[in-house]
Each structure stands twice: as structure tokens, then as C-alpha cells.
Design a protein around this motif. Structure first.
Motif, mmCIF file in Angstrom:
data_model
loop_
_atom_site.group_PDB
_atom_site.id
_atom_site.type_symbol
_atom_site.label_atom_id
_atom_site.label_comp_id
_atom_site.label_asym_id
_atom_site.label_seq_id
_atom_site.Cartn_x
_atom_site.Cartn_y
_atom_site.Cartn_z
ATOM 1 N N TYR A 154 36.767 13.064 -1.389
ATOM 2 C CA TYR A 154 36.993 11.880 -2.211
ATOM 3 C C TYR A 154 36.166 11.954 -3.481
ATOM 4 C CZ TYR A 154 32.675 9.289 -0.797
ATOM 5 O OH TYR A 154 31.388 8.864 -0.598
ATOM 6 N N VAL A 155 36.633 11.246 -4.514
ATOM 7 C CA VAL A 155 35.996 11.266 -5.825
ATOM 8 C C VAL A 155 35.139 10.014 -5.971
ATOM 9 C CG1 VAL A 155 36.361 11.306 -8.316
ATOM 10 C CG2 VAL A 155 37.859 12.637 -6.816
ATOM 11 N N PHE A 156 33.869 10.230 -6.235
ATOM 12 C CA PHE A 156 32.830 9.199 -6.264
ATOM 13 C C PHE A 156 32.394 9.018 -7.717
ATOM 14 C CE2 PHE A 156 28.667 7.426 -5.909
ATOM 15 C CZ PHE A 156 28.488 6.917 -4.638
ATOM 16 N N SER A 157 32.530 7.838 -8.264
ATOM 17 C CA SER A 157 32.223 7.661 -9.684
ATOM 18 C C SER A 157 30.737 7.784 -9.952
ATOM 19 C CB SER A 157 32.698 6.289 -10.175
ATOM 20 O OG SER A 157 31.712 5.295 -9.974
ATOM 21 N N ASP A 158 30.388 8.189 -11.168
ATOM 22 C CA ASP A 158 29.000 8.082 -11.573
ATOM 23 C C ASP A 158 28.708 6.611 -11.838
ATOM 24 O OD1 ASP A 158 26.414 8.799 -12.195
ATOM 25 O OD2 ASP A 158 27.010 10.469 -13.480
ATOM 26 N N VAL A 180 41.677 5.005 -0.277
ATOM 27 C CA VAL A 180 40.970 4.541 0.919
ATOM 28 C C VAL A 180 41.094 5.557 2.050
ATOM 29 C CG1 VAL A 180 40.815 2.712 2.651
ATOM 30 C CG2 VAL A 180 41.237 2.140 0.250
ATOM 31 N N SER A 181 42.245 6.188 2.170
ATOM 32 C CA SER A 181 42.422 7.213 3.206
ATOM 33 C C SER A 181 41.428 8.354 3.020
ATOM 34 C CB SER A 181 43.853 7.762 3.167
ATOM 35 O OG SER A 181 44.776 6.774 3.552
ATOM 36 N N ARG A 182 41.186 8.738 1.779
ATOM 37 C CA ARG A 182 40.239 9.823 1.530
ATOM 38 C C ARG A 182 38.813 9.394 1.893
ATOM 39 N NH1 ARG A 182 44.102 11.413 -3.016
ATOM 40 N NH2 ARG A 182 43.249 9.760 -4.355
ATOM 41 N N ILE A 183 38.463 8.159 1.592
ATOM 42 C CA ILE A 183 37.126 7.657 1.941
ATOM 43 C C ILE A 183 36.973 7.546 3.452
ATOM 44 C CG2 ILE A 183 35.585 5.656 1.743
ATOM 45 C CD1 ILE A 183 36.979 5.153 -1.025
ATOM 46 N N LEU A 184 37.981 7.010 4.121
ATOM 47 C CA LEU A 184 37.919 6.869 5.582
ATOM 48 C C LEU A 184 37.884 8.234 6.271
ATOM 49 C CD1 LEU A 184 40.433 3.927 6.200
ATOM 50 C CD2 LEU A 184 37.923 3.825 6.159
ATOM 51 N N ARG A 200 43.240 8.384 13.371
ATOM 52 C CA ARG A 200 42.277 7.302 13.230
ATOM 53 C C ARG A 200 42.404 6.637 11.855
ATOM 54 N NH1 ARG A 200 36.497 9.346 15.435
ATOM 55 N NH2 ARG A 200 36.162 7.098 15.698
ATOM 56 N N VAL A 201 42.551 7.467 10.829
ATOM 57 C CA VAL A 201 42.695 6.923 9.471
ATOM 58 C C VAL A 201 43.971 6.094 9.367
ATOM 59 C CG1 VAL A 201 43.115 7.529 7.051
ATOM 60 C CG2 VAL A 201 41.349 8.743 8.353
#
Length: 770
Positions: free
Chosen positions: A288-292, A352-356, A35-36
Motif C-alpha cells: 500500500y502507498v503511505f503518504s508523506d 482499503v483492501s491493500r491496507i487490510l 479475510r479481506v
């Protein structure tokens, strides 16, 4: 004619093929990887970068952009649910590819939204030493949040409490990395689901979690939030990375948030070593890495390691930073950087793959939209309220109880004075939506409920939290003089709704004192704030016994209080049921079982102070002085803690005996260590069995003791229980001079204790290399 039909058939088949292919990423039966890959192949560069950005949920349907995440507003959960359904319906049905956003929310000790259950702050959760309880709590928070459409929590924290001046200590579980890792992982399992489940996907009613702040955030210069951390790699790995490694490997956390600060000159949001080498390459992190919030911008406007936004974008994406929050002003420049040939689109594709992947695993393309009916059914239920009370009860720590002043006997008391700035004011800690007394139970209200009309309650505020006025002292002294005993409730007040200045100020019905703790509220003095100590001194002159109750968010220096008051309770920020829980303990309906998760220093000058100090940390002279008899290490004081890590009294007593070790000499194998614990008192109670080790001789210095296991048990009077822990040789390891994690042959001291300073039994074992 035949040729025309054949040609038409080929065309139809081709079109159908395209249609089938177009449905792959929307097909829930296809694998996440398929899917990704399919969705990514259909996205424009601009759409990819939009997935790496964030917006508010209320703005989502006003644009055709396909943002990666949207933020829940700090409003009522029913309204949040309405906005959620509208935004996600728009994303799935009215945008080109139909990609839904990840809806995020703060869930540190309850959903940050009106109407949600407010649990004790994280520092209080840590002092329960009960991970099973915290796992249950996190599951209920997930239920409430998911009812309003939330998909991901920006919680919990894995920072260590190592400097009481630092305002965000209240958001942390403990000073010890193992305790933090256990409590935080329990939170993640409760909120996300078991690792076995989440490796496949996030179950219904659960949320993805975010482990923060990665890493070394809570030991800033001078205790100032966002200031640099002076950490070498060995200390970073030994202490600050350990709990993160636990939650990545043991709880499969879905997201990690880097810290605002820099370590050894490199800001976390541009730190390839942390985000790629350690997190992904060494630990195998797949999330995935999410910024502060705003921290990618900090690379050019705060840390000054980039000259402008495009350069900041380059530095962050190359270091492994996947998504920029909150209102992105940096990552939109990625589009032009790729078009100019300065950046490979392959880096964008990885992020983007990690977020999806997270979106597909969380079921965002299929899950039903939020429904107000579910909010009404699942939020602030009697079961959730009862759990908030239980957690508060188990979090309160009895620090002092001279002559068994506590528990109070309702039948023999005629009157109680309840005084202090936090006696009749709820305090929840930061990342709370309110401090209105209508939202919870104050200590005054809890005491009144507990005694009914049998005992007279004389209330006086006495003073404010920060106000220097002593005008209220006379009324407080009068209340004390007219009472049998005094309950003085002191403490602090914390930023609400959110931190670092974007939260709202005090609202109607809320305390008006300025914030003194929480995000961005750091102190140079950790004595009781304002004139609160002077209030206690005035009350002491009445000769009435005083019970001090502390409601605040950091360890205080309460040396005078320890020396002059018979009873002290540490309650931290105890949540909406805090008043009831404290009353339960004051009157003996609940036996206190909280234990200190952070060392109390004698003064601000003793900082840093923690239990796992190095052999040289107390100096070499060992001749501590006093004002009357000066010495060395220190001239006028000792370096000892005021109250040690792991400490806490009970209304009963416990005895440790019969320590056993399965093998005194062992190699690369597990051994078992056990101790017999007996309730030697007259009340049922809970004890925290703490297990420590000491590497007697090592090639690099190691702490005098380090906690490796703990367990909270409950025993009836006279009852005993054998508590057994499995211990791996890896639990004895260290980071050597080559920065390799190894277990060195030699002798180790194994210890059971009731605190880090109260070791009850010990044995020496030898590890031999097989």
C-alpha cells in the motif's frame, strides 16, 4: 409441533451460519484474500475511509473511529509499549469490527524513541559498502521496535545523494542507484524478513518497511527541500526509479511513500504515472502507498493543483494514494464525494483492501500486545551496542594520510590535543531522539578510553559549529602547542526527533548551535561552516601535525584542508559508539575500510558532481584553468572531483590482477567476470572490489561508467582472493528513444577498480543479439 421444531432449527442454523460467516475475517486459518473480502463487506463507507487515515497512538482509545494507522510518540520505549497495548486492546475489543491499527515509527538508524540503540546515520551505513552488516542492523532495530508494539517502519530511503546542498543527504545511502538498491534492500530484508517469508506474512519480531521517497526527491532546484525536480523520464527511470524497483521486486517491500516534490509539473502524491503505471502495473507492487506527512494537503495549499480539500482528495485517490498521514484533513472528504456520486466507492475499496491485506499479513488481529518486559529484555542490549560500534568502524573513510601519520602510536606519544566543536559532542543526524552526551561516546571520550593515563589529553572546543566568535582560538592553539599531535573534530549538527520544524530544539545537556543539516536544512555553501576553517588555519600555524575528523551529514568542499592537512577522516554521523570507533581507527586497532558513497566536489560551484556523468559533462575544450593560468571548462578550475566516488585509503595496500571474463562475445545469457585481489601490505584489511561498465556506443547517451557489482572482502597480509561476479545481459541495458528497456548489441568495457577514478583492469566484450 414438528413444523415448529423444523422452523426453529432453520432459524438456529441460519443464525449460526451468520455467526460462522462473521468470524471469517477473524479466523487466522482463512486466507488473507478471504479475510479481506469478508471484512470489507461488513464495513460502512465511513469505516473504510477511516482506514485510510492516521492518528496518534495516545488518541486511539478516545474515539470509536477505526483508523488505519497510529503513530508512536517520541518518548521512552516502555511508555510506547504501554500506549500500544492500550490502543490495540481498545481497537480489537471495544470497536464494532475490532480492526487494529498499524503502529508506525521512524527507524532510519534506530527506533526514534528514548532508550533505543542509536546506529550510524544512513549516509554512514552506505559508506560501509557492507549490506550484510546493514541487514543485521535492521533486524536488531526490528527487535527493539516490535518490543514496543511497532508494526511498520517509515524507513528506509532510496533517494540518491546528487546535490550536497540538500539537507537530507544524510538520510541516504549513496549517489549510485545500484549501491542504494543493494543497501536499502538489505535493510528491508533484515527488518521485514526474507521475501520468501514476507510473501506469506511478516514473521514475529519483524516490521513492515516503507520505501521512500518515490521519486526524484533528492535533486530539487537549488538544493532546497521540496522544490521541483527537473527530470526527464529517461533519467528518472535510469537513476531514481532503479533502487525502488530493486526493493519492490527483490525484497518485497510492503509500503511505498511518495515524495513531497513534483517532477515535470506533477506532484508525486497525484502522479498516476508513478503510483499506478510504474509501481503497480509495471513492477507488480502489491503493498500500500503511505503518504508523506501533510503532502496530500500540499496538493491544494502548496503545489496548487487542487482548489480545495475535496478536489485534492479526488486527485490523490485517483492517482493511487492509499493512506493520508499525519493528521488527515483531506481524505475524510472522500465520504461525501462518494455519496455525491463524484467518486466510485470501488476506488475506496481498492485502497482499503491493500491496507487490510498488510494488516492481516502482519498478524495484527492475532499478535500479542506489547509488553514492557520485552522492552527491557530486547532493547539496547550489549550485542546491539557492539553492532553499532562495528558499523561505525566500517563506515569511517580515510581520505588522506600523508607520510603514514596514521595510525598513531600510543607508546611514542606523550600528549594529544583534541579540539573542535564536535570533539566533545555526540552527533547522530536527524530522526534521532537526543544529542545528549550521556547517550553515547564522544570522540574526546573515545580517545581518552583508548590511551588511558599513558597519554596526556589537552582539550579545547575552539569554536562553535555556526558561531562566528573566535574567542576560543587561543585556548585551542595553546592545547596544540602543548601536544605532539592535534585531532580536530569539525562538522555539523542535525535536527533531532523529527524534521521540518516539528522536532524539539536543543535540550538540557545538548549542543546549542542551530541545526545545519537534516530535513529542511539546506545550504548555499558547502565549505566548513562558521569559523571552523579559520580554527584549522590557526592550528596549522603551530606546526603540529593535524588529523581532521569530520562529523556531519553531507559532502563538504574541503579543498584547503586537502592541500594543507596531512590526515583526514570522514566519519559522517557515526552513532552512539562513534567516539570509540574513531579512536579505534586513529590508533590502528581497526583498519579503516569505509569508501566514499558520494563524490566530494571542489566547491559549491562544481555541483552537480557525481561519478556516472555523461561523455559531454566535462565540456569539449578540456583545458581546465587555475587562478594563475586561466583556461576553459572551467576558467579558474578543473571539473574534477575533490575525492571520487568509491575512494578510501587503508593502513595496508591492495593489488588487482588477473582479470578474467568467461566469454568475450555473448548473447542473452549470464557471463562471469573475476579479478584477483592481493593484500600487498603488512596489516589485515578490508577492500571494496568495485565493478563498472561502459556502453561504448549507444543510441542514447550513457554514463562514462556505471557500477554494477561490488563486494567487500577481508584479507590477511600476503593473502589473495579471486572475486567473481555474475553479469546478466540486462545489466548492460538502457532506456532507448522509445522508452523501452533494451540491451543494444555492441561493445562494452568491463572495469574493476578501487574507486570510480582508479580503474585497475579492464576488458572489452561484445553483446550480440541472439
Amino acid at each position: 409441533m414438528v413444523k415448529s421444531k423444523i422452523l426453529l432449527g432453520v432459524i438456529i442454523a441460519s443464525v449460526l451460519g451468520i455467526q460462522v460467516q462473521a468470524q471469517v475475517y477473524k479466523n487466522p486459518k482463512a486466507s488473507v484474500e478471504e479475510r479481506v473480502k469478508d471484512l470489507l463487506s461488513r464495513m460502512t463507507l465511513e469505516e473504510k475511509v477511516e482506514q485510510m487515515c492516521m492518528t496518534g497512538i495516545g488518541n486511539f482509545d478516545k474515539t470509536q473511529a477505526v483508523y488505519g494507522v497510529c503513530e508512536s510518540p517520541f518518548e521512552g520505549l516502555e511508555h510506547v509499549a504501554t500506549l500500544s497495548a492500550k490502543a490495540k486492546k481498545h481497537a480489537r475489543e471495544n470497536t464494532r469490527l475490532g480492526i487494529p491499527p498499524i503502529q508506525i515509527a521512524e527507524c532510519l538508524h534506530g527506533v526514534l524513541a528514548y532508550g533505543a540503540t542509536i546506529y550510524p546515520q544512513a549516509i554512514a551505513q552506505g559508506s560501509t559498502w557492507n549490506p550484510e552488516l546493514i541487514e543485521r542492523m535492521a533486524a536488531t532495530i526490528a527487535t527493539e521496535a516490535s518490543s514496543a508494539g511497532v508494526d511498520q517502519a517509515l524507513s528506509p530511503l532510496f533517494d540518491l545523494i546528487r546535490d550536497p546542498r540538500y539537507g537530507r543527504n544524510e538520510e541516504c545511502y549513496a549517489e549510485d542507484p545500484y549501491l542504494v538498491g543493494i543497501m536499502g534492500s538489505a535493510f528491508v530484508r533484515g527488518m521485514q524478513g526474507s521475501p520468501e517469508q514476507t510473501k506469506v506474512g511478516i514473521p514475529a519480531g519483524k516490521l513492515m518497511c516503507t520505501a521512500k521517497h518515490f521519486a526524484g526527491y533528492s535533486v530539487p532546484w537549488a538544493g532546497i527541500n521540496l522544490a521541483p525536480a527537473s527530470l526527464g523520464e529517461r533519467e528518472l527511470r535510469t537513476l531514481h526509479l532503479t533502487p525502488f524497483e530493486m526493493v519492490v521486486k527483490d525484497a518485497n517491500v510492503y509500503s511505498v511513500m511518495p515524495s513531497y516534490n513534483e517532477v515535470d509539473g506533477v506532484p508525486a502524491h497525484a502522479n498516476d504515472f508513478l503510483l499506478n503505471k510504474v509501481l503497480r502495473d509495471e513492477w507488480g507492487f502489491k503493498g500500500y502507498v503511505f503518504s508523506d506527512y501533510g503532502s496530500v494537503s500540499h496538493l491544494y495549499n502548496f503545489h496548487m493543483i487542487a482548489k480545495d480539500r475535496p478536489e485534492a482528495a479526488m486527485r490523490a485517490i485517483q492517482a493511487g494514494m492509499d493512506l493520508e498521514a499525519a493528521r488527515p484533513d483531506v481524505y475524510p472528504h472522500l465520504v461525501q464525494l462518494v455519496k455525491d456520486g463524484k467518486l466510485s466507492e470501488g476506488l475506496i475499496d481498492k485502497a482499503v483492501s491493500r491496507i487490510l491485506t498488510a494488516k492481516f499479513k502482519a498478524g495484527l488481529f492475532e499478535k500479542p500486545y506489547a509488553d514492557i518486559k520485552n522492552v527491557k529484555k530486547n532493547v539496547h542490549t550489549p550485542e546491539h551496542i557492539a553492532l553499532a560500534r562495528q558499523i561505525a568502524e566500517e563506515s569511517v573513510i580515510l581520505l588522506q594520510n600523508e607520510n603514514d601519520l596514521l595510525p598513531l602510536n600510543k607508546s611514542s606519544l606523550k600528549s594529544i590535543a583534541v579540539v573542535g566543536p564536535n570533539a566533545n559532542q555526540v552527533q547522530y543526524g536527524d530522526y534521532s531522539y537526543t544529542r545528549d552526551n550521556k547517550s553515547g561516546v564522544t570522540v574526546l571520550e573515545g580517545i581518552k578510553k583508548a590511551v588511558g593515563d599513558k597519554v596526556t589529553i589537552n582539550y579545547a572546543k575552539g569554536c562553535g559549529i555556526t558561531d562566528l566568535s573566535k574567542d576560543g582560538f587561543q585556548e585551542a592553539v595553546k592545547a596544540a602547542q602543548e601536544s605532539d599531535v592535534v585531532v580536530a573534530v569539525l562538522g555539523e549538527t542535525s535536527v533531532i526527533l523529527s524534521g521540518l520544524g516539528w522536532g524539539k530544539g536543543p535540550g538540557e545537556g545538548e549542543i546549542q548551535d542551530p541545526f545545519t543539516t537534516g530535513e529542511g536544512y539546506d545550504l548555499t555553501d558547502i565549505n566548513p561552516i562558521g569559523v571552523q576553517r579559520e580554527l584549522l588555519q590557526a592550528l596549522k600555524e603551530t606546526g603540529k601535525p593535524i588529523i581532521l575528523v569530520l562529523v556531519h551529514g553531507r559532502p563538504w568542499s574541503i579543498k584547503w584542508e586537502k592541500e594543507n592537512l596531512p590526515a583526514i577522516l570522514e566519519a559522517w554521523y557515526p552513532g552512539e559508539q562513534g567516539g570509540n570507533a574513531i579512536a579505534d581507527i586513529l590508533f590502528g586497532d581497526v583498519n579503516p575500510s569505509g569508501r566514499l558513497n558520494a563524490t566530494f566536489p571542489q566547491s559549491v560551484g562544481h555541483i552537480p558532481v557525481f561519478y556516472d556523468y555523461k561523455p559531454s559533462a566535462k565540456g569539449i575544450n578540456r583545458e581546465p584553468g587555475t587562478p594563475e593560468k586561466p583556461g576553459r571548462d572551467y576558467v579558474f578550475s578543473s571539473p574534477d572531483p575533490l575525492f571520487p566516488f568509491g575512494f578510501g585509503l587503508s593502513y595496508t595496500t591492495f593489488e588487482f590482477s588477473d582479470m578474467k571474463v568467461s566469454k568475450k562475445k555473448f548473447g542473452k545469457e549470464d557471463i562471469q567476470v573475476s579479478v584477483k585481489v592481493t593484500n600487498t601490505g603488512k596489516r589485515k584489511g578490508k577492500e571494496v572490489v568495485q565493478f563498472y561498465i561502459n556502453d561504448k556506443i549507444s543510441t542514447v547517451t550513457t554514463p562514462v561508467k556505471a557500477m554494477k557489482r561490488f563486494k567487500k572482502i577481508e584479507l590477511e597480509p600476503g593473502a589473495s582472493k579471486q572475486v567473481t561476479f555474475n553479469l546478466s545481459y540486462k545489466d548492460l541495458g538502457l532506456w532507448n528513444s522509445q522508452m523501452q528497456f533494451v540491451t543494444e548489441p555492441g561493445e562494452f568495457e568491463l572495469m574493476f577498480g578501487q574507486s570510480a577514478e582508479d580503474i585497475k583492469c579492464k576488458e572489452t566484450v561484445e553483446f550480440v543479439q541472439n
